[in-house]
Design an enzyme around this catalytic site. Sequence first.
Site, PDB file in Angstrom:
ATOM      1  N   HIS A   1      68.216  -6.407  19.617  1.00 18.41           N
ATOM      2  CA  HIS A   1      69.552  -6.948  19.496  1.00 18.41           C
ATOM      3  C   HIS A   1      69.733  -8.427  20.029  1.00 18.41           C
ATOM      4  O   HIS A   1      69.009  -9.081  20.531  1.00 18.41           O
ATOM      5  CB  HIS A   1      70.368  -5.804  20.367  1.00 18.41           C
ATOM      6  CG  HIS A   1      70.472  -4.449  19.544  1.00 18.41           C
ATOM      7  ND1 HIS A   1      69.476  -3.585  19.752  1.00 18.41           N
ATOM      8  CD2 HIS A   1      71.546  -3.990  18.875  1.00 18.41           C
ATOM      9  CE1 HIS A   1      70.009  -2.537  19.174  1.00 18.41           C
ATOM     10  NE2 HIS A   1      70.945  -2.857  18.660  1.00 18.41           N
TER      11      HIS A   1
ATOM     12  N   LYS B   1      73.765  -8.630  24.400  1.00 16.24           N
ATOM     13  CA  LYS B   1      73.877  -7.052  24.418  1.00 16.24           C
ATOM     14  C   LYS B   1      73.763  -6.739  25.862  1.00 16.24           C
ATOM     15  O   LYS B   1      72.609  -6.987  26.480  1.00 16.24           O
ATOM     16  CB  LYS B   1      73.184  -6.327  23.483  1.00 16.24           C
ATOM     17  CG  LYS B   1      73.112  -4.783  23.698  1.00 16.24           C
ATOM     18  CD  LYS B   1      72.531  -4.191  22.451  1.00 16.24           C
ATOM     19  CE  LYS B   1      72.718  -2.410  22.415  1.00 16.24           C
ATOM     20  NZ  LYS B   1      73.740  -1.936  22.535  1.00 16.24           N
TER      21      LYS B   1
END
Length: 233
Positions: free
Chosen positions: A135, A139
């Site tokens: 990600h 995040k």
Amino acid sequence: MNLLILGRGKTGSLVAEVAAERKHHVRVAGSKENAACAALTPEKLHDIDAVIDFSTPHVVLNHIEACVKAGKSMVVGTTGWYDQIDRIRALVAQYKTSFIYAGNFSIGVNLFYEAARAAAAALHHDYSGQIFERHHATKKDAPSGTAIALKNLIRESCGEMPAGRTADLEITSFREGEVVGLHEVVFESPADRIYLCHDAKSRRGFAEGAVRAAEWLASKKGFHDFKDIWREL
């Protein structure tokens, strides 16, 4: 519907955009407007039909408690709170509200779950497995809610394992650049490798799924996991 979106991040902003496209009335509250749940008083929630939360892990439980106690339907895409899931399920039952959550509201990811569930049978043979997730660098939580859901459904699908084998797959997380969300499940044997991958090209799939979940929830009560109901949308 009158929808309140919690979170002005990339996904929350896109949820608001998709909801407006689908002709809903939208209000958005970011961290400043909603400090100490200031936007979630019974008075401010009075005309709201459903709250969609894409905020941050450290505040989401406060949001959930405020909305459930106010009797409001809630869609939660924020992760990082699943260790409290039994308590929240009981709270939803106590206040007779409607609640749906997911680590990922994308229809594509939920199809990916089905593929992983079927492939988990490999662990009963000569295969070992691993989960990888990537990600964007900002995040907040790791591993992702989607990776945790993959791990749990694979373990549940396998049932009792032969001696010396495990269905409890290790998750490896990477945080880098602007990656929207990449999840891989790899089953490996001495003879071959089974490779399953879902690569999100944008956040739009997450946003559309969350808004459609709010629409579905309008006629429902109780505590729901999106992976169990997405076919009904």
